[in-house]
Motif scaffolding. Structure first.
Motif, PDB file in Angstrom:
ATOM      1  N   SER A 106       0.813  -1.218   0.000  1.00 21.89           N
ATOM      2  CA  SER A 106       0.000   0.000   0.000  1.00 21.89           C
ATOM      3  C   SER A 106       0.847   1.268   0.000  1.00 21.89           C
TER       4      SER A 106
ATOM      5  N   TYR B 153      -4.722  10.636  -1.320  1.00 25.29           N
ATOM      6  CA  TYR B 153      -5.459  10.657  -0.063  1.00 25.29           C
ATOM      7  C   TYR B 153      -6.126   9.303   0.169  1.00 25.29           C
ATOM      8  N   PRO B 154      -6.231   8.872   1.429  1.00 27.87           N
ATOM      9  CA  PRO B 154      -6.817   7.558   1.712  1.00 27.87           C
ATOM     10  C   PRO B 154      -8.273   7.467   1.263  1.00 27.87           C
TER      11      PRO B 154
ATOM     12  N   GLY C 107     -11.346   4.901   2.043  1.00 32.01           N
ATOM     13  CA  GLY C 107     -11.731   3.767   2.870  1.00 32.01           C
ATOM     14  C   GLY C 107     -12.893   2.960   2.345  1.00 32.01           C
TER      15      GLY C 107
ATOM     16  N   TRP D 132      -9.873  12.149   6.549  1.00 30.13           N
ATOM     17  CA  TRP D 132      -8.925  11.046   6.336  1.00 30.13           C
ATOM     18  C   TRP D 132      -8.327  10.541   7.655  1.00 30.13           C
TER      19      TRP D 132
ATOM     20  N   SER E 155      -5.194   5.887   7.832  1.00 27.57           N
ATOM     21  CA  SER E 155      -4.181   5.946   6.776  1.00 27.57           C
ATOM     22  C   SER E 155      -4.382   4.845   5.744  1.00 27.57           C
ATOM     23  N   SER E 156      -3.771   5.027   4.581  1.00 26.76           N
ATOM     24  CA  SER E 156      -3.859   4.013   3.519  1.00 26.76           C
ATOM     25  C   SER E 156      -3.298   2.665   3.965  1.00 26.76           C
TER      26      SER E 156
ATOM     27  N   LEU F 126      -5.907   1.056   6.147  1.00 25.98           N
ATOM     28  CA  LEU F 126      -7.047   0.599   5.354  1.00 25.98           C
ATOM     29  C   LEU F 126      -6.729  -0.703   4.624  1.00 25.98           C
TER      30      LEU F 126
END
Length: 526
Positions: free
Chosen positions: A217, A224-225, A227, A404, A407-408, A411
């Motif tokens: 990831s 930007y994350p 979800g 946000w 975080s990515s 997620l």
């Protein structure tokens, strides 16, 4: 510190006293009487005078207690040293081993410090704490409007006492209101080379496949994350509409959102349990009531112990630190229209089959279930959890979140942990923990000094033993960190929480525990 108006006839005050050698009774009693009078409290409401073991025979303290008509209760200096106090003194720490005899002795088996340390002529100190409950007044008539938070001890008889709402900035209130609600198990091992029995995160995690998914990831960090996929995966895993799912930066963020975003006139937390819910509520300016479950009852909950007036109730299942698994049918009895019922299921995936889980239920009014991925999957540093609730509640909580919030990488982890192979691995881990816990319990049963809270169902067990603070320190010297219990409301310094580990680690710990117990010097008379 402002003190609450005393309830007539309520004997629930503990007076902590420190005194130099030779201080006369008149001086000690005069100080106690003056401190109580200045705070609007009564000598008739004192249930005991508390001090350090080394001062238990001091004639001035004994004489003052006799005038009050109560006993002197003493505590080991090592136990008092573990109590967080608002006014520590290096001189006291150096002479008797605790930074404030008066404040620590008052607080060690009480719930709220109502008068901080006061000094007389420089030869004695006094502090006053309130214990919930002692002899308690009856609670308000059902339906009566009240802004006073409630504290009860169940299940006999189910009465309440007023608990003072915050009068200081949140941090001060949390630090001075008895147990240190911000203390967590990681403080027991941070910076130390110790075998960790203090933190409930599963060892040897995250697994390699999960680390790879998280690493993959990282190539998308410039974006930007989003979800959406993770939220859908959580909804599918629990058979719920996606509108009932909110992703959070760990369960801890969810407690903060609940405290800030949901209306609550009379919030109540069932203790002993994870302290973050109460800390978050206090930080948001709420007065918080406590329902204190009793060791004599195996820390099991009777729904009747929760006051009718409570419009937000927080309970853990299985509960940290007691490891008690409450029946789902029992928890359902806490729900009612107009009340938010928050059930912390952070450790439910450690229970084989997740029996007693409420996470998939949509028929219980006001139900909010919290889940965490940090424990089973070793993601405490990544911060990922989620809330399952009615869509209207999810919307309120989401509005209180920053943009946000997850975080990515977190997620990606959430989505991966919802996949079939992850669920299979989690179920296998739950079965192993069940076997490893049985091995730990069998070993602890060999110690006559140790009493275990029975029918543990979490990845940890709660044990009681005299001089636990001293034993915990000796265990540290032998290379093991155990979680102290005195920072959980409703427990005291005689409690320790032990994380379940593999058989080899447990065997080494049991040997260390035997050494620690045997090495304690014999107790002498007071």
């Amino acid at each position: 510190m402002t003190t609450p108006t005393p309830e007539p006839g309520v004997r629930n005050l503990v007076v902590g006293v420190g005194a130099r050698r030779g201080v006369p009774t008149d001086e000690v009693y005069g100080l106690i009487e003056a401190v109580l009078r200045a705070a609007g409290l009564r000598t008739a409401d004192v249930v005991e005078v508390a001090t350090v073991d080394a001062k238990a025979d001091e004639p001035g303290i004994v004489g003052a207690a006799a005038r009050l008509g109560v006993a002197v209760r003493s505590h080991p200096a090592a136990a008092l040293a573990g109590v967080r106090v608002p006014n520590p003194s290096d001189a006291a720490a150096g002479s008797v081993g605790t930074p404030s005899v008066a404040e620590a002795a008052a607080l060690i088996e009480a719930d709220e410090l109502v008068v901080e340390k006061s000094a007389g002529k420089g030869r004695a100190t006094c502090a006053v704490a309130r214990r919930f409950p002692a002899v308690l007044p009856s609670f308000p008539v059902s339906g009566e409007k009240t802004s006073t938070p409630l504290v009860t001890e169940g299940p006999r008889p189910f009465t309440m006492a007023a608990m003072n709402p915050p009068t200081h900035p949140p941090t001060r209130d949390i630090e001075s209101a008895g147990p240190d609600l911000r203390h967590h198990g990681d403080a027991e091992v941070r910076g130390e080379n110790l075998t960790d029995l203090a933190v409930n995160v599963r060892t040897h995690t995250p697994p390699e496949w999960l680390r790879q998914r998280i690493a993959a990831s990282l190539v998308s960090l410039a974006a930007y994350p989003d979800g959406t996929a993770a939220r859908e995966a959580v909804a599918e895993r629990h058979g719920l509409p996606v509108e009932r799912v909110l992703l959070t930066a760990g369960a801890a963020e969810a407690f903060v959102l609940i405290a800030r975003a949901l209306p609550a006139r009379c919030p109540v937390v069932v203790h002993p349990q994870f302290t973050e819910p109460e800390a978050a509520l206090r930080a948001a300016g709420h007065g918080v009531g406590r329902v204190l479950l009793r060791a004599e009852d195996g820390f099991r909950l009777d729904p009747a112990a929760v006051p009718e007036e409570a419009d937000l109730v927080v309970v853990g299942n299985p509960t940290n630190p007691t490891s008690v698994l409450h029946p789902a049918a029992l928890l359902e009895r806490l729900a009612r229209p107009g009340r938010t019922l928050v059930v912390d299921e952070a450790f439910m995936d450690v229970v084989p089959g997740e029996r007693e889980a409420l996470c998939g239920r949509t028929d219980i009014p006001g139900l909010v279930v919290l889940r965490s991925l940090t424990k089973t999957w070793g993601l405490a540093g990544l911060r990922i959890g989620y809330v399952l609730a009615e869509p209207e509640t999810v919307a309120l909580l989401a509005e209180a979140q920053p943009l946000w919030p997850v975080s990515s990488p977190a997620l990606a982890a959430a989505q991966a942990c919802m996949e079939p192979r992850a669920l299979v691995e989690a179920a296998e881990a739950a079965d192993r923990i069940t076997v490893d816990r049985a091995h730990l319990l069998a070993g602890l049963a060999e110690f006559s000094e140790v009493r275990v809270v029975e029918e543990a169902r979490g990845p940890f067990v709660l044990v009681r033993l005299e001089r636990a603070a001293e034993i915990r320190e000796r265990l540290r010297l032998l290379g093991f960190a155990a979680r102290r219990g005195d920072t959980f409301p409703g427990l005291g310094p005689q409690w320790l929480r032990l994380a379940v580990r593999d058989r080899a680690t447990t065997n080494r710990f049991l040997q260390a525990l035997d050494q620690a117990v045997q090495a304690l010097p014999a107790r002498t008379g007071r």
